[in-house]
Design a protein around this motif. Structure first.
Motif, PDB file in Angstrom:
ATOM      1  N   SER A  80       0.834  -1.209   0.000  1.00 56.07           N
ATOM      2  CA  SER A  80       0.000   0.000   0.000  1.00 56.07           C
ATOM      3  C   SER A  80       0.865   1.253   0.000  1.00 56.07           C
ATOM      4  O   SER A  80       0.587   2.212  -0.731  1.00 56.07           O
ATOM      5  N   GLY A  81       1.912   1.264   0.799  1.00 59.53           N
ATOM      6  CA  GLY A  81       2.816   2.405   0.835  1.00 59.53           C
ATOM      7  C   GLY A  81       3.521   2.621  -0.491  1.00 59.53           C
ATOM      8  O   GLY A  81       3.643   3.753  -0.969  1.00 59.53           O
ATOM      9  N   LEU A  82       3.990   1.536  -1.109  1.00 58.21           N
ATOM     10  CA  LEU A  82       4.654   1.658  -2.407  1.00 58.21           C
ATOM     11  C   LEU A  82       3.695   2.137  -3.489  1.00 58.21           C
ATOM     12  O   LEU A  82       4.073   2.926  -4.358  1.00 58.21           O
ATOM     13  N   SER A  97       4.135   5.555  -5.557  1.00 59.54           N
ATOM     14  CA  SER A  97       4.176   5.549  -7.025  1.00 59.54           C
ATOM     15  C   SER A  97       3.164   6.525  -7.616  1.00 59.54           C
ATOM     16  O   SER A  97       3.479   7.257  -8.561  1.00 59.54           O
ATOM     17  N   ILE A  98       1.959   6.532  -7.069  1.00 62.86           N
ATOM     18  CA  ILE A  98       0.931   7.449  -7.559  1.00 62.86           C
ATOM     19  C   ILE A  98       1.346   8.890  -7.306  1.00 62.86           C
ATOM     20  O   ILE A  98       1.160   9.763  -8.167  1.00 62.86           O
ATOM     21  N   THR A  99       1.933   9.152  -6.155  1.00 62.19           N
ATOM     22  CA  THR A  99       2.378  10.508  -5.831  1.00 62.19           C
ATOM     23  C   THR A  99       3.460  10.976  -6.795  1.00 62.19           C
ATOM     24  O   THR A  99       3.411  12.104  -7.294  1.00 62.19           O
ATOM     25  N   ILE A 100       4.433  10.139  -7.081  1.00 61.03           N
ATOM     26  CA  ILE A 100       5.495  10.499  -8.018  1.00 61.03           C
ATOM     27  C   ILE A 100       4.924  10.722  -9.409  1.00 61.03           C
ATOM     28  O   ILE A 100       5.267  11.687 -10.089  1.00 61.03           O
ATOM     29  N   PHE A 101       4.018   9.843  -9.839  1.00 62.55           N
ATOM     30  CA  PHE A 101       3.390   9.969 -11.155  1.00 62.55           C
ATOM     31  C   PHE A 101       2.628  11.288 -11.269  1.00 62.55           C
ATOM     32  O   PHE A 101       2.772  12.016 -12.257  1.00 62.55           O
TER      33      PHE A 101
END
Length: 65
Positions: free
Chosen positions: A21-23, A27-31
């Protein structure tokens, strides 16, 4: 479930869930940072104000309904 598989299995399952969940969130935040913020930086401050007002309006409608 703890009786069948043992507490170790439950601990490992919860740990894997938290890590995945953290990863995923990372990933969504970076995207979004790479794509969304580049587009927002190209907007004028007036258009950003309209965008914020629209987001607040949608939030109000969602909360009321």
């Amino acid at each position: 479930m703890g009786l069948t598989y043992g507490m170790g299995f439950i601990f490992n399952t919860i740990s894997v869930f938290i890590i995945i969940s953290g990863l995923t969130l990372f990933s969504i935040t970076i995207f979004l940072h790479k794509i969304l913020f580049n587009k927002i930086n190209s907007l004028s401050p007036q258009k950003i104000d309209y965008l914020v007002a629209l987001i607040l309006l949608v939030t109000v409608v969602f909360v009321i309904l």
